[in-house]
Design a protein around this motif. Structure first.
Motif, PDB file in Angstrom:
ATOM      1  N   ALA A 177      -3.518   7.255  -2.796  1.00 45.26           N
ATOM      2  CA  ALA A 177      -3.266   5.932  -2.209  1.00 45.26           C
ATOM      3  C   ALA A 177      -3.407   4.883  -3.296  1.00 45.26           C
ATOM      4  CB  ALA A 177      -4.251   5.657  -1.070  1.00 45.26           C
ATOM      5  N   ALA A 178      -2.541   3.901  -3.250  1.00 41.94           N
ATOM      6  CA  ALA A 178      -2.601   2.854  -4.274  1.00 41.94           C
ATOM      7  C   ALA A 178      -2.119   1.541  -3.683  1.00 41.94           C
ATOM      8  CB  ALA A 178      -1.735   3.228  -5.479  1.00 41.94           C
ATOM      9  N   ARG A 179      -2.610   0.469  -4.259  1.00 46.51           N
ATOM     10  CA  ARG A 179      -2.154  -0.861  -3.848  1.00 46.51           C
ATOM     11  C   ARG A 179      -1.550  -1.560  -5.063  1.00 46.51           C
ATOM     12  NH1 ARG A 179      -5.011  -5.455  -3.443  1.00 46.51           N
ATOM     13  NH2 ARG A 179      -6.986  -4.378  -3.728  1.00 46.51           N
ATOM     14  N   ARG A 212      -6.424  -3.535   4.134  1.00 49.40           N
ATOM     15  CA  ARG A 212      -6.065  -3.260   2.740  1.00 49.40           C
ATOM     16  C   ARG A 212      -6.779  -2.048   2.161  1.00 49.40           C
ATOM     17  NH1 ARG A 212      -9.779  -6.539  -1.173  1.00 49.40           N
ATOM     18  NH2 ARG A 212     -11.176  -7.528   0.308  1.00 49.40           N
ATOM     19  N   LEU A 247      -7.811   1.556   1.069  1.00 45.31           N
ATOM     20  CA  LEU A 247      -6.970   2.714   0.742  1.00 45.31           C
ATOM     21  C   LEU A 247      -7.527   3.997   1.352  1.00 45.31           C
ATOM     22  CD1 LEU A 247      -6.117   1.992  -3.001  1.00 45.31           C
ATOM     23  CD2 LEU A 247      -4.762   1.468  -0.959  1.00 45.31           C
ATOM     24  N   LYS A 277       0.863  -1.181   0.000  1.00 41.46           N
ATOM     25  CA  LYS A 277       0.000   0.000   0.000  1.00 41.46           C
ATOM     26  C   LYS A 277       0.902   1.234   0.000  1.00 41.46           C
ATOM     27  CE  LYS A 277      -2.915   0.665   3.591  1.00 41.46           C
ATOM     28  NZ  LYS A 277      -4.112   0.270   4.367  1.00 41.46           N
TER      29      LYS A 277
END
Lengths: 448, 128
Positions: free
Chosen positions: A389-391, B97, B99, A322
């Motif tokens: 935000a990024a995964r 998880r 965001l 993340k």
């Protein structure tokens, strides 16, 4: 012995992995509790602990354990008993540390009960269930499955206390069970005496989030004021057969009243007529809370039915990394410039294609940049902070994307400042349910 | 980015006025996986029927539109005079998880207090 007075006295030592130790020590030394329960795990904490243990086999237990043992050792000499999920991903090591630390404090002959069997990763790999949300089986996910822990109930805690353990340590112990164990042990209640187990579960449920029931998470001025929020006491309960009083130490901050306790009764409960735990399916719909003195609330009315036949297991799955990157803009046009910055990053993300699993863009800010005295002349806010935000599956991709946010200093819209960026593991936790005969908890005893 | 939500303000008869739920009740939310629950408890026992009648699944679903992906269910706890709403798919997959800034959804409890309630015009508000 408080049972002579007809009640068990039990306090909360910790409501989550980062809770303060001082209020727990204050409770221990007050002489007003015979037991302290410590919840050291949130839903995700254990998956992270498993990752720590993977990196270092001697890790994975509660990082506060040394100081917790040292702080409580004097009270153990006075008979205090402690139950907690300090073990995290490494119950064996946690039990050894408790013993070592007690010896270092000069305390010998203290019996420690270590409950294992919550780690069911091997069983889950063999059963190979599907993680519905990911559309894949455990086998298909392979090494990305980092943990599988079953929520254990009170049975092993009762057994350990019966064997004379003064400190009981486990991994994924169900939060209310930390309290159900000692209450049922002291009263000699059978674990299939459903209404009584439900009553003990109600007490545990109310205590287990520590300051949530002494005034934390409640203040909303001017509607709800709470005194001395910086110095909240932790709660304790005086538990009788069909009722209990929830209170806190005199002189501590916060407050305990019937509204606050009522709010905690339904906290993180879904169907209140069927609150499911490994010990019980509890019915809290008829529970009542009543002020019976300053910071004293009487609770009663829980009913119980047998627990669900299957154990709940949380499976931890590695979902990559993340990334969070932020940059701020001030004064006239700041909103337009922040949105332009978001568009620039979104272009980069689009170019990365499938390497980025998910991304989002948020805007926030009040008075971080040019001071509280600045008043914007137009409709724009005084400042805006863009949060990206990024995964990403790959850490290098997350790193590259975070650098793109930093490059907005030079390449982005005018006046971007205060960049921060961080990258952390993204772990998903997914519930599955397995048959009770697949879970075999046991207790091992050590002595300091 | 946020979108403007439509007003949930119902029409008030002459003998009624409209106040935010925050004047009458408080709330507490919690998370389990991707599911959020938020309970609502009136300050005064006599307002229990008022919130049962007016804080409906439809009102809550409208307030949390765009936040909760799944169904909304309402449960009652008559003993503590609490309504408990369960919102599935509300936490972007859960805290580890998600965001979102607030992956737990802890801040979501304040949103339900924006619901408008019709109360008798003679009512005196405040945390009784």
């Amino acid at each position: 012995m408080s049972l002579a007075d007809g009640y068990v006295r039990i306090g909360c030592g910790s409501g989550f992995a980062s809770d303060r130790l001082e209020p727990a020590i204050a409770l221990a030394r007050s002489g007003r509790v015979d037991y302290l329960g410590f919840d050291a795990l949130a839903e995700r904490t254990l998956a992270y602990a498993q990752v720590r243990r993977r990196a270092d086999a001697s890790e994975g237990y509660d990082t506060r354990l040394h100081e917790t043992v040292a702080g409580l050792a004097p009270s153990l000499r006075d008979g205090l008993k402690v139950i907690g999920s300090f073990g995290g991903a490494n119950v064996e090591r946690a039990a050894e540390i408790i013993v070592e630390q007690l010896r270092a404090c000069g305390d010998r002959g203290v019996r420690v009960g270590a409950i294992s069997g919550d780690d069911v990763l091997d069983v889950v790999r063999r059963l190979d269930p599907e993680i519905e949300e990911l559309g894949a089986t455990v086998g298909e996910l392979g090494d990305r499955v980092v943990s599988a822990n079953a929520y254990l109930g009170a049975a092993e805690i009762v057994a350990a206390l019966g064997e004379g353990a003064q400190w009981v340590v486990g991994g994924r112990l169900s939060d209310p069970s930390l309290y159900v164990g000692p209450i049922c042990h002291e009263f000699g209640w059978a674990l299939d005496d459903w209404d009584r187990v439900a009553h003990a579960t109600l007490v545990g449920h109310i205590l287990e989030c520590s300051t949530h029931v002494t005034g934390g998470f409640f203040a909303d001025p001017p509607y709800r004021e709470v005194p001395r929020l910086h110095d909240l006491g932790f709660p304790l309960a005086e538990v009788a057969d069909r009722e209990a009083v929830i209170t806190k130490l005199d002189g501590t901050g916060g407050l305990v009243d019937e509204r606050i306790v009522a709010a905690q009764v339904s906290y993180e409960v879904h169907d209140p007529a069927a609150y499911q735990n490994p010990d019980i399916t509890a019915d809290f719909t008829q529970v009542t809370t009543e002020d019976v003195g300053p910071d004293r609330v009487r609770v009663c009315g829980a009913r119980g039915n047998p627990p669900p036949p299957r154990f709940k297991v949380l499976v931890g799955v590695d979902l990559g990394w993340k990334m969070v990157g932020e940059i701020s803009y001030a004064a006239a046009g700041c909103l337009t410039r922040a949105r332009l910055a978001a568009e620039i990053i979104a272009e980069t993300v689009a170019g990365m294609g499938a390497e980025v699993d998910e991304s989002r863009y948020d805007l926030h800010g009040i008075d971080t940049l040019v001071g509280p005295s600045f008043r914007p002349a137009d409709e724009d806010p005084a400042e805006v902070r863009l949060r990206v935000a990024a995964r990403c599956r790959d850490r290098d991709v997350a790193e590259e994307l975070s650098l793109e946010v930093e490059r907005l200093y030079l390449e982005g819209p005018a006046g971007g400042g205060g960049v921060t960026r961080r990258i952390e593991p993204a772990l998903g936790v997914f519930p599955i349910y397995i048959d009770a005969d697949s879970v075999n908890p046991s207790v091992r005893y050590l002595e300091s | 980015m946020s979108t403007q939500r439509e007003s949930t303000r119902p029409a008030a008869a002459d003998t009624e006025r409209v106040v935010p739920l925050r004047e009458i009740a408080f709330s507490r939310s919690g998370d389990k996986g991707d599911t959020m629950n938020v309970s609502v408890i009136p300050y005064r026992a006599e307002d229990w029927d008022l919130i049962r009648e007016q804080v409906t699944v439809e009102v809550v679903a409208r307030l949390y539109d765009g936040l909760a992906g799944g169904p909304v269910t309402r449960y009652e706890l008559p003993g503590t005079r609490a309504l408990n709403f369960v919102l599935e798919g509300a936490l972007s997959g859960g805290v580890s998880r998600s965001l979102r800034v607030d992956g737990h959804g802890k801040s979501f409890q304040s949103l339900i207090l924006e619901a408008d309630l019709r109360v008798p015009a003679s009512r005196i508000d405040g945390d009784g």
